[in-house]
Design a protein around this motif. Structure first.
Motif, mmCIF file in Angstrom:
data_model
loop_
_atom_site.group_PDB
_atom_site.id
_atom_site.type_symbol
_atom_site.label_atom_id
_atom_site.label_comp_id
_atom_site.label_asym_id
_atom_site.label_seq_id
_atom_site.Cartn_x
_atom_site.Cartn_y
_atom_site.Cartn_z
ATOM 1 N N LYS A 264 57.503 51.406 2.111
ATOM 2 C CA LYS A 264 56.597 52.144 1.247
ATOM 3 C C LYS A 264 57.211 53.495 0.889
ATOM 4 C CE LYS A 264 51.869 53.850 0.888
ATOM 5 N NZ LYS A 264 50.564 53.986 1.561
ATOM 6 N N GLY A 265 57.121 53.855 -0.394
ATOM 7 C CA GLY A 265 57.644 55.132 -0.864
ATOM 8 C C GLY A 265 59.152 55.173 -0.986
ATOM 9 N N GLU A 266 59.826 54.033 -1.006
ATOM 10 C CA GLU A 266 61.288 54.012 -1.083
ATOM 11 C C GLU A 266 61.759 54.365 -2.495
ATOM 12 O OE1 GLU A 266 62.378 50.013 -0.199
ATOM 13 O OE2 GLU A 266 61.794 49.245 -2.160
ATOM 14 N N SER A 267 63.027 54.683 -2.626
ATOM 15 C CA SER A 267 63.654 54.972 -3.919
ATOM 16 C C SER A 267 64.673 53.882 -4.226
ATOM 17 C CB SER A 267 64.336 56.341 -3.896
ATOM 18 O OG SER A 267 65.082 56.536 -5.081
ATOM 19 N N ALA A 307 53.521 54.853 5.751
ATOM 20 C CA ALA A 307 54.885 55.258 5.422
ATOM 21 C C ALA A 307 55.841 54.706 6.466
ATOM 22 C CB ALA A 307 54.976 56.784 5.368
ATOM 23 N N GLY A 308 56.948 54.136 6.009
ATOM 24 C CA GLY A 308 57.935 53.570 6.918
ATOM 25 C C GLY A 308 57.663 52.128 7.281
ATOM 26 N N SER A 309 56.503 51.560 6.856
ATOM 27 C CA SER A 309 56.206 50.166 7.161
ATOM 28 C C SER A 309 57.131 49.268 6.364
ATOM 29 C CB SER A 309 54.745 49.852 6.820
ATOM 30 O OG SER A 309 53.872 50.677 7.569
ATOM 31 N N VAL A 310 57.648 48.231 7.008
ATOM 32 C CA VAL A 310 58.592 47.339 6.366
ATOM 33 C C VAL A 310 57.895 46.028 6.028
ATOM 34 C CG1 VAL A 310 59.393 46.430 8.580
ATOM 35 C CG2 VAL A 310 60.864 46.245 6.560
ATOM 36 N N ASP A 344 73.198 52.489 7.242
ATOM 37 C CA ASP A 344 73.663 53.713 6.583
ATOM 38 C C ASP A 344 73.251 53.786 5.120
ATOM 39 O OD1 ASP A 344 74.924 54.384 8.973
ATOM 40 O OD2 ASP A 344 76.754 53.301 8.393
ATOM 41 N N LEU A 345 72.080 53.253 4.773
ATOM 42 C CA LEU A 345 71.561 53.373 3.413
ATOM 43 C C LEU A 345 70.484 54.441 3.309
ATOM 44 C CD1 LEU A 345 71.295 49.643 2.222
ATOM 45 C CD2 LEU A 345 73.091 51.323 1.734
ATOM 46 N N GLY A 346 70.233 55.170 4.378
ATOM 47 C CA GLY A 346 69.192 56.194 4.357
ATOM 48 C C GLY A 346 67.797 55.632 4.482
ATOM 49 N N LEU A 347 67.646 54.387 4.963
ATOM 50 C CA LEU A 347 66.339 53.754 5.115
ATOM 51 C C LEU A 347 65.765 54.082 6.500
ATOM 52 C CD1 LEU A 347 67.171 50.231 3.638
ATOM 53 C CD2 LEU A 347 66.013 52.123 2.481
ATOM 54 N N PRO A 348 64.447 53.939 6.660
ATOM 55 C CA PRO A 348 63.858 54.121 8.002
ATOM 56 C C PRO A 348 64.419 53.103 8.988
ATOM 57 C CG PRO A 348 62.163 54.202 6.307
ATOM 58 C CD PRO A 348 63.424 53.759 5.623
#
Length: 424
Positions: A264-267, A307-310, A344-348
């Motif tokens: 949620k809220g990813e770019s 936020a951060g839920s996958v 290393d993609l900047g994901l949670p």
């Protein structure tokens, strides 16, 4: 010792004494050059007379023959002559400079007149300045100010003209550039409009053929018109294949990335730039036309709550690139670096799994590709792949390459029994 001309201190190497009045001067204040002073110093010390003593005239009062000493010019008068020469752009020559040291009272009158009169100077571009001799060796601060203003106004006018010319050139160049851009945009809009009309026309023809086919089936339900029916079906199939080809051509700059965790809220843009970097390409945002997740959300259990839920079943990321060459290089690098993970993609925080980069296919080609892969596994074929949106199959490295456009081609290539789908 002080110089009687400039009232400044005189040192021994610059001093010159008058043999009559014994007054001390700088040799430059009495217009003697350095070369002449050094070459004739002994003679000057014996015979030189200051301008005041050298300009003594014979004037008598009645029978008295007492000589009268001339009026000595002030340091301001001497400096005014030098300033005026500089304003005229002339070179100051110490050997030819002569100061007017006479006792002519008209010089004083002229000096007072120039100092107290509002003098209007002519335009330097049209007339020349009066000669130094006309000013009798003097110039007031008022005249000096007007001379300076005249020069500054000329410079200002020249600068304004240069700026105006440069601005006009920039305006013309900008107008030409914008006109060319507008013309190209108009051409592009016309081209897009033409393509849209052609697609609409093909869709209408497809609908019309389907209606005619349905009508022919109803009219000839009890008669033997299998040949006509088969021709009609073949025509419809060909039109559908052509439409599918056109749709696939519109996706030649697109790629599809799967198995990337969705939060949620990813770019999506940030995720794609990171993926491209891991694949060895440093892309900027202007290289990408559009990027985003596509497809429906699968069930309520996959809904993101915080936020951060996958999401357990992430949707694919579809990217449209600005250039075809960038897409081809990205696909090539993904095959070379097969097995690259989402680390290393900047994901949670998430479980690092490999992601996959493929061409984006139309719905028809995606179904054909899936069925071809199933038949490949069932019949132990070696290769099934896509290139430029087209599906290809090959049994071994030495066998023939087959191009699959429809379900009918699947049945023919893999030699399976025709089904209702393969009959189309």
């Amino acid at each position: 010792m002080q110089c009687l001309g400039c009232q400044l201190t005189v040192i021994a190497t610059e001093a010159l004494a008058c043999n009559i009045c014994k007054g001390i001067y700088h040799y430059k204040c009495v217009c003697i050059s350095s070369e002449y002073y050094n070459a004739h110093l002994q003679q000057l010390n014996k015979t030189w007379q200051c301008p005041s003593c050298g300009n003594v005239t014979s004037r008598r009062k009645g029978a008295d023959g007492t000589p009268v000493r001339g009026v000595q010019p002030t340091p301001r008068e001497i400096m005014n002559v030098s300033l005026l020469n500089d304003l005229r752009g002339g070179q100051h020559d110490d050997t030819t400079c002569q100061a007017d040291m006479s006792c002519d009272e008209s010089l004083l009158d002229l000096t007072n007149t120039l100092d107290n009169t509002n003098v209007t100077l002519p335009d330097r571009s049209k007339t020349s300045l009066p000669p130094v001799a006309d000013l009798h060796g003097t110039i007031s601060y008022n005249i000096f100010s007007k001379l300076l203003d005249s020069k500054l106004n000329a410079c200002k006018e020249e600068i304004n003209n240069s700026i105006s010319h440069a601005t006009e050139e920039l305006r013309k160049n900008f107008s030409l550039t914008t006109d060319a851009i507008l013309a190209e945009m108009a051409t592009l809009r016309t081209h897009v409009g033409t393509l849209s009309q052609k697609v609409d026309l093909l869709e209408k023809e497809n609908i019309s053929l389907k209606l005619e086919l349905d009508s022919a089936k109803k009219v000839n339900a009890g008669s033997d018109n299998s040949a006509l029916l088969q021709d009609t079906i073949s025509t419809i199939t060909r039109i559908q294949e052509d439409l599918n080809e056109r749709d696939q051509q519109a996706l030649l700059n697109d790629i599809e990335i799967t198995a990337v965790p969705e939060f949620k809220g990813e770019s999506p843009m940030h995720i794609f730039v990171g993926i491209a970097s891991k694949l060895g390409l440093n892309l900027e945002e202007h290289d990408v036309v559009h990027v985003g997740r596509v497809g429906p959300v699968h069930g309520d259990g996959d809904r993101l709550e915080g936020a951060g839920s996958v999401r357990s079943r992430p949707r694919p990321i579809v990217v449209r690139l600005a250039r075809r060459s960038v897409r081809d290089q990205l696909l090539k690098n993904s095959r070379v670096r097969r097995g690259t993970t989402c680390a290393d993609l900047g994901l949670p925080e998430h479980q690092h799994r490999p992601f996959y980069v493929n061409e984006r296919l139309t719905k028809t080609n995606r179904i054909l590709f899936g069925k071809a892969r199933e038949l490949k596994r069932a019949q132990n074929w070696r290769f099934v792949w896509t290139k430029d949106g087209r599906v290809f199959a090959r049994k071994s490295e030495t066998s023939k390459v087959h191009y699959i456009r429809s379900e009918r081609d699947l049945c023919r290539v893999f030699e399976v029994e025709p089904t209702s789908d393969c009959s189309k």
